[in-house]
Scaffold this active site. Structure first.
Site, PDB file in Angstrom:
ATOM      1  N   HIS A   1       0.840  -1.202   0.000  1.00 56.40           N
ATOM      2  CA  HIS A   1       0.000   0.000   0.000  1.00 56.40           C
ATOM      3  C   HIS A   1       0.868   1.242   0.000  1.00 56.40           C
ATOM      4  O   HIS A   1       1.902   1.295   0.668  1.00 56.40           O
ATOM      5  CB  HIS A   1      -0.954   0.007   1.201  1.00 56.40           C
ATOM      6  CG  HIS A   1      -0.298  -0.316   2.509  1.00 56.40           C
ATOM      7  ND1 HIS A   1       0.012  -1.608   2.896  1.00 56.40           N
ATOM      8  CD2 HIS A   1       0.129   0.480   3.512  1.00 56.40           C
ATOM      9  CE1 HIS A   1       0.577  -1.587   4.083  1.00 56.40           C
ATOM     10  NE2 HIS A   1       0.679  -0.327   4.484  1.00 56.40           N
ATOM     11  N   LEU A   2       0.398   2.223  -0.742  1.00 54.51           N
ATOM     12  CA  LEU A   2       1.083   3.512  -0.816  1.00 54.51           C
ATOM     13  C   LEU A   2       0.310   4.489   0.063  1.00 54.51           C
ATOM     14  O   LEU A   2      -0.872   4.739  -0.170  1.00 54.51           O
ATOM     15  CB  LEU A   2       1.078   3.980  -2.277  1.00 54.51           C
ATOM     16  CG  LEU A   2       1.925   5.182  -2.658  1.00 54.51           C
ATOM     17  CD1 LEU A   2       3.404   4.932  -2.398  1.00 54.51           C
ATOM     18  CD2 LEU A   2       1.705   5.525  -4.140  1.00 54.51           C
TER      19      LEU A   2
HETATM   20  P1  AMP Z   1       1.411   0.115   7.450  1.00 50.85           P
HETATM   21  O1  AMP Z   1       1.647   0.326   8.916  1.00 50.85           O
HETATM   22  O2  AMP Z   1       2.343   0.842   6.541  1.00 50.85           O
HETATM   23  O3  AMP Z   1       1.280  -1.357   7.114  1.00 50.85           O
HETATM   24  O4  AMP Z   1      -0.003   0.783   7.160  1.00 50.85           O
HETATM   25  C1  AMP Z   1      -1.213   0.132   7.382  1.00 50.85           C
HETATM   26  C2  AMP Z   1      -2.250   1.199   7.530  1.00 50.85           C
HETATM   27  O5  AMP Z   1      -3.512   0.608   7.359  1.00 50.85           O
HETATM   28  C3  AMP Z   1      -2.266   1.897   8.881  1.00 50.85           C
HETATM   29  O6  AMP Z   1      -2.024   3.295   8.692  1.00 50.85           O
HETATM   30  C4  AMP Z   1      -3.660   1.616   9.420  1.00 50.85           C
HETATM   31  O7  AMP Z   1      -4.204   2.699  10.112  1.00 50.85           O
HETATM   32  C5  AMP Z   1      -4.424   1.302   8.165  1.00 50.85           C
HETATM   33  N1  AMP Z   1      -5.590   0.455   8.307  1.00 50.85           N
HETATM   34  C6  AMP Z   1      -5.674  -0.721   8.973  1.00 50.85           C
HETATM   35  N2  AMP Z   1      -6.904  -1.239   8.850  1.00 50.85           N
HETATM   36  C7  AMP Z   1      -7.615  -0.369   8.085  1.00 50.85           C
HETATM   37  C8  AMP Z   1      -8.958  -0.347   7.598  1.00 50.85           C
HETATM   38  N3  AMP Z   1      -9.835  -1.316   7.877  1.00 50.85           N
HETATM   39  N4  AMP Z   1      -9.357   0.711   6.840  1.00 50.85           N
HETATM   40  C9  AMP Z   1      -8.479   1.701   6.551  1.00 50.85           C
HETATM   41  N5  AMP Z   1      -7.202   1.728   6.972  1.00 50.85           N
HETATM   42  C10 AMP Z   1      -6.777   0.709   7.733  1.00 50.85           C
END
Ligand code: AMP
Length: 113
Positions: A99-100
């Site tokens: 994810h970006l």
């Molecule tokens: P990372 O820490 O780079 O893996 O980023 C994962 C991101 O996903 C975090 O910023 C979380 O807040 C976000 N996240 C987790 N679950 C969800 C969800 N159901 N909807 C939107 N964002 C989410």
């Protein structure tokens, strides 16, 4: 197979505030925003980590950046934004689906913590 929380968002099994979608990507608001605008742009294809991106994903990953550009125009982000992709434990990657992060709406510090 898309068996992470992001896979469930792609499959519309759980809700998300979707800001952009096309055949190969989807973008939605982060549930725990780190800036006034915090959007996650993801490929619909499951790639677990940036380190596992291969040559065959060149177009796909490039597309995530052009989507960011489209979103910036759509949301009228004129003061700049940051695009970040976390890979692995030390970078704080918590969801194993590439994810970006798109962060905007405030002055961002550098270097990041
Ligand atoms: P990372 O820490 O780079 O893996 O980023 C994962 C991101 O996903 C975090 O910023 C979380 O807040 C976000 N996240 C987790 N679950 C969800 C969800 N159901 N909807 C939107 N964002 C989410």
């Amino acid at each position: 197979m898309n068996d992470t929380i992001f896979g469930k968002i792609i499959n519309k099994e759980i809700p998300a505030e979707i800001v952009y979608e096309d055949d190969i990507s989807i973008a939605f608001k982060d549930v725990n925003p780190q800036a006034p605008i915090h959007i996650l742009i993801i490929p619909k294809k499951l790639i677990d980590m940036p380190q596992n991106i291969t040559d065959e994903d060149d177009n796909l990953v490039g597309h995530l950046f052009s989507v960011a550009s489209k979103i910036a125009k759509k949301l009228n982000i004129t003061n700049g934004y940051r695009l970040v992709m976390n890979n692995g434990q030390d970078a704080g990657q918590s969801v194993l689906h590439v994810h970006l992060h798109m962060l905007a709406g405030r002055k961002l510090t550098w270097p990041p913590g």
